[in-house]
Scaffold this motif. Structure first.
Motif, PDB file in Angstrom:
ATOM      1  N   LEU A 156       2.825   7.979  -6.579  1.00  0.00           N
ATOM      2  CA  LEU A 156       1.796   8.360  -7.542  1.00  0.00           C
ATOM      3  C   LEU A 156       2.296   9.364  -8.579  1.00  0.00           C
ATOM      4  O   LEU A 156       1.618   9.600  -9.585  1.00  0.00           O
ATOM      5  CB  LEU A 156       0.571   8.932  -6.814  1.00  0.00           C
ATOM      6  N   LEU A 185      -6.437   6.777  -7.702  1.00  0.00           N
ATOM      7  CA  LEU A 185      -5.645   6.543  -6.495  1.00  0.00           C
ATOM      8  C   LEU A 185      -5.430   7.799  -5.662  1.00  0.00           C
ATOM      9  O   LEU A 185      -5.312   7.725  -4.435  1.00  0.00           O
ATOM     10  CB  LEU A 185      -4.307   5.918  -6.885  1.00  0.00           C
ATOM     11  N   GLU A 186      -5.391   8.967  -6.287  1.00  0.00           N
ATOM     12  CA  GLU A 186      -5.257  10.206  -5.511  1.00  0.00           C
ATOM     13  C   GLU A 186      -6.526  10.466  -4.700  1.00  0.00           C
ATOM     14  O   GLU A 186      -6.463  10.947  -3.561  1.00  0.00           O
ATOM     15  CB  GLU A 186      -4.966  11.382  -6.444  1.00  0.00           C
ATOM     16  N   LEU A 219       1.041   4.422  -2.859  1.00  0.00           N
ATOM     17  CA  LEU A 219       0.616   5.785  -2.527  1.00  0.00           C
ATOM     18  C   LEU A 219       1.766   6.793  -2.530  1.00  0.00           C
ATOM     19  O   LEU A 219       1.553   7.970  -2.817  1.00  0.00           O
ATOM     20  CB  LEU A 219      -0.093   5.790  -1.171  1.00  0.00           C
ATOM     21  N   LYS A 262      -6.221   8.380  -1.727  1.00  0.00           N
ATOM     22  CA  LYS A 262      -5.243   8.926  -0.786  1.00  0.00           C
ATOM     23  C   LYS A 262      -5.858  10.060   0.033  1.00  0.00           C
ATOM     24  O   LYS A 262      -5.663  10.147   1.259  1.00  0.00           O
ATOM     25  CB  LYS A 262      -4.029   9.421  -1.557  1.00  0.00           C
ATOM     26  N   ARG A 268       0.828  -1.212   0.000  1.00  0.00           N
ATOM     27  CA  ARG A 268       0.000   0.000   0.000  1.00  0.00           C
ATOM     28  C   ARG A 268       0.861   1.259   0.000  1.00  0.00           C
ATOM     29  O   ARG A 268       0.612   2.206  -0.761  1.00  0.00           O
ATOM     30  CB  ARG A 268      -0.939  -0.031   1.206  1.00  0.00           C
TER      31      ARG A 268
END
Length: 354
Positions: free
Chosen positions: A121, A167-168, A118, A171, A114
């Motif tokens: 990115l 993915l952002e 993160l 996050k 993970r």
């Protein structure tokens, strides 16, 4: 075996054990002699399975086809632990080192996996669609074609959405949860269980298959259970497209943009495919004359039945009728024919002047 493409394994021992450790899409076997003092040193072998590689334990006298590497037992009758790979996409190499370009395992190293995603990115790899990035073993070590389809389907994420965008958002959501003082540890755990994010499903979905021992093509019962477990991949009613790497992604139409290159998705039929009908006979090749006749027919309106009956006929039949009628009439002298034409001309002139 004689046709195996992998390297020779320089290990020979009368009695030894085989142990295994998995990491993502790789498996490391360690061969250890029972007599550590007199026997050979331990030997590590790292395997990649490709599309069809697997291990199978079977009688040594009944080796399966494509058993490219075999480890024999001491019992009687002897058995063989075989690395079987019909398509030969799999491979093995000597030593204990994992491939350096592979990231942490999505199953056994979840937290490291993970964090690796993160914190990176900004990598250009995340400019690609999320369905393609999920196959990047540098970040998603262990995720394959059917797993990416199942993960994206459960979260209703469009497969060709930009990976960084997906993915952002994840996050930012994680940071908000950390700042929220009302969320206790138990509430956070419950929230993750009820609403898992993309990275959490990359960990839990493969575990479902592993824990239930679903994927075993050699046993039809297990394989039937695996097919029943699938919700998207190869499921009737779902659609598919090829991504830019040539792999087929299965998904549900209606989840935003579904194509990066204007492709149309192929839909899996809901029912079993029917037998194909007999092919139609090929139409004869059209000649230029036939094409002209078709164009004229399209421009001119069709004649009524009366006009067809009374109107002039064209072609050979008309010529034959002319010849028949001419032979039936008496021959007219040339001088009479000229006078008739002159009379007709005068009649036209008189009509025009009036």
């Amino acid at each position: 075996s004689a046709v195996g493409r992998g390297p020779e394994v320089p290990f020979c021992s009368e009695a030894y054990t085989v142990s295994a450790v998995a990491r993502g899409k790789e498996l490391r076997l360690t061969l250890s002699s029972l007599d550590a003092a007199a026997g050979p040193p331990a030997q590590d072998i790292v395997f990649r399975f490709g599309m069809s590689g697997s291990f199978r334990l079977c009688p040594a006298a009944e080796l399966p086809r494509h058993a490219h590497l075999r480890f024999l037992t001491r019992e009687s009758p002897r058995r063989a632990l075989c690395f079987v790979d019909p398509r030969r996409f799999g491979s093995w190499r000597l030593g204990d080192a994992w491939q350096p370009e592979r990231g942490p395992c999505v199953v056994s190293e979840y937290q490291a996996f993970r964090e690796n995603v993160l914190k990176n990115l900004d990598d250009r790899a995340f400019d690609k669609p999320i369905c393609e990035v999920l196959l990047n073993q540098k970040y998603f070590n262990g995720i394959g074609n059917y797993l990416r389809a199942e993960i994206l389907y459960r979260l209703k994420i469009p497969p060709f959405e930009k990976a960084r965008t997906v993915l952002e958002a994840l996050k930012e959501q994680e940071q908000e949860r950390k700042k929220d003082p009302s969320l206790t540890l138990s509430k956070k755990v419950k929230l993750k269980q009820e609403n898992p994010d993309l990275l959490e499903l990359c960990h839990s979905v493969p575990k479902e298959v592993i824990m239930a021992e679903l994927f075993d093509p050699e046993h039809s019962d297990n394989y039937a259970n695996f097919k029943n477990w699938l919700q998207c991949y190869l499921v009737p009613g779902m659609s598919s497209l090829r991504d830019r790497s040539g792999r087929t992604i299965w998904f549900q139409v209606g989840l935003g943009t579904f194509s990066h290159a204007g492709q149309r998705p192929r839909k899996m039929p809901r029912k079993s495919p029917q037998l194909k009908a007999e092919p139609e006979a090929p139409s004869p090749k059209a000649t230029p004359r036939a094409l002209k006749q078709r164009r004229r027919a399209a421009v001119k309106p069709p004649k009524s039945e009366e006009e067809e009956a009374d109107g002039p006929k064209k072609g050979r039949a008309r010529g034959r009728r002319k010849a028949t009628a001419a032979s039936a009439l008496p021959e007219v002298p040339p001088s009479v024919r000229r006078s008739r034409r002159l009379s007709a001309g005068r009649a036209k002139g008189e009509t025009g002047s009036s």
